[in-house]
Write a protein that holds these residues in place. Structure first.
Motif, mmCIF file in Angstrom:
data_model
loop_
_atom_site.group_PDB
_atom_site.id
_atom_site.type_symbol
_atom_site.label_atom_id
_atom_site.label_comp_id
_atom_site.label_asym_id
_atom_site.label_seq_id
_atom_site.Cartn_x
_atom_site.Cartn_y
_atom_site.Cartn_z
ATOM 1 N N THR A 71 10.331 11.008 1.694
ATOM 2 C CA THR A 71 10.820 11.748 1.763
ATOM 3 C C THR A 71 11.610 12.297 2.976
ATOM 4 O O THR A 71 12.211 11.826 4.047
ATOM 5 N N THR A 74 8.538 12.462 5.432
ATOM 6 C CA THR A 74 7.272 11.440 5.745
ATOM 7 C C THR A 74 8.638 9.934 6.172
ATOM 8 O O THR A 74 9.142 9.432 5.413
ATOM 9 N N GLU A 76 7.624 5.865 6.570
ATOM 10 C CA GLU A 76 6.143 4.897 6.783
ATOM 11 C C GLU A 76 6.722 4.259 7.657
ATOM 12 O O GLU A 76 7.578 2.812 7.532
ATOM 13 N N TYR A 114 0.701 1.641 4.737
ATOM 14 C CA TYR A 114 -0.062 0.914 3.918
ATOM 15 C C TYR A 114 -0.135 -0.508 4.221
ATOM 16 O O TYR A 114 0.635 -1.273 4.933
ATOM 17 N N LEU A 135 -6.957 8.999 1.724
ATOM 18 C CA LEU A 135 -7.334 8.848 0.408
ATOM 19 C C LEU A 135 -5.773 7.820 -0.123
ATOM 20 O O LEU A 135 -4.951 8.335 0.026
ATOM 21 N N LEU A 136 -6.265 7.185 -0.387
ATOM 22 C CA LEU A 136 -5.331 5.472 -1.619
ATOM 23 C C LEU A 136 -4.577 6.324 -2.560
ATOM 24 O O LEU A 136 -5.655 7.002 -2.938
ATOM 25 N N GLU A 137 -3.414 6.864 -2.713
ATOM 26 C CA GLU A 137 -3.285 7.238 -4.180
ATOM 27 C C GLU A 137 -3.069 6.442 -4.337
ATOM 28 O O GLU A 137 -3.344 5.018 -4.864
ATOM 29 N N GLU A 138 -2.597 6.709 -7.025
ATOM 30 C CA GLU A 138 -3.335 5.484 -7.049
ATOM 31 C C GLU A 138 -2.566 4.060 -7.638
ATOM 32 O O GLU A 138 -2.686 3.696 -7.916
ATOM 33 N N ASN A 139 -1.287 5.163 -8.093
ATOM 34 C CA ASN A 139 -0.061 3.693 -7.336
ATOM 35 C C ASN A 139 0.625 3.471 -6.133
ATOM 36 O O ASN A 139 1.704 3.893 -6.191
ATOM 37 N N PRO A 140 -0.061 3.497 -5.124
ATOM 38 C CA PRO A 140 0.745 2.792 -4.023
ATOM 39 C C PRO A 140 1.806 1.489 -4.217
ATOM 40 O O PRO A 140 2.305 0.886 -4.645
ATOM 41 N N LYS A 148 -4.605 3.547 3.098
ATOM 42 C CA LYS A 148 -3.591 4.492 3.755
ATOM 43 C C LYS A 148 -3.681 5.091 4.575
ATOM 44 O O LYS A 148 -5.219 4.859 4.519
#
Length: 153
Positions: A71, A74, A76, A114, A135-140, A148
């Motif tokens: 973003t 952000t 990675e 990740y 917390l790892l999001e639902e669809n990494p 994460k």
């Protein structure tokens, strides 16, 4: 050891893919997202505002990592790899030390990564260098991702 950081040049793009494919194929499987980023790293990372770094030792590229822009604020930490012949020589720590310096100089970004808990040595290093689990999001972005982490400077 005289380790040096080199910034991305198109000539190094195949080495970026080679180093990462080696560990991905050994421990997991190469996912479509990996292929897109590895085979088109200039378009997928550099052209979108990210960075790719390499570690050079005695004229050889022995490691690499990237900062992929997720973003506007952000990045990675991704595609971190060390040539298998050079593992155990603190090259990963060298890269993470450089990353910390970069993050301090570019504090306007949040830094995430990740990984997979199977990679115990990597997770240990990430924690040692200031990453904390969130917390790892639902669809990494990766099927293999089961952790994460966010960098806390």
């Amino acid at each position: 050891m005289n380790l040096q950081i080199k910034k991305f040049t198109p000539v190094l793009a195949p080495k970026f893919a080679e180093l990462n494919l080696a560990w991905l194929e050994k421990y997991f499987r190469v996912e479509p997202h990996d292929k897109q980023v590895l085979y088109h790293c200039e378009e997928e990372i550099i052209d979108k505002g990210g960075k790719i770094f390499f570690v050079e030792l005695e004229g050889n590229i022995v490691g690499t990592f990237a900062l992929l822009k997720l973003t506007p604020d952000t990045l990675e930490l991704t595609k971190m790899a060390v040539d298998e012949a050079w593992r155990g020589k603190k090259i990963g720590q060298f890269m993470l030390t450089y990353f910390q310096q970069y993050a301090r100089e570019h504090a306007e970004y949040e830094y995430v990564l990740y990984s997979n808990r199977f990679l115990e040595n990597a997770i240990y290093l990430y924690r040692k260098f200031g990453f904390n689990e969130v917390l790892l999001e639902e669809n990494p972005p990766y099927e293999r991702a089961d952790i994460k982490m966010i960098y806390q400077a």
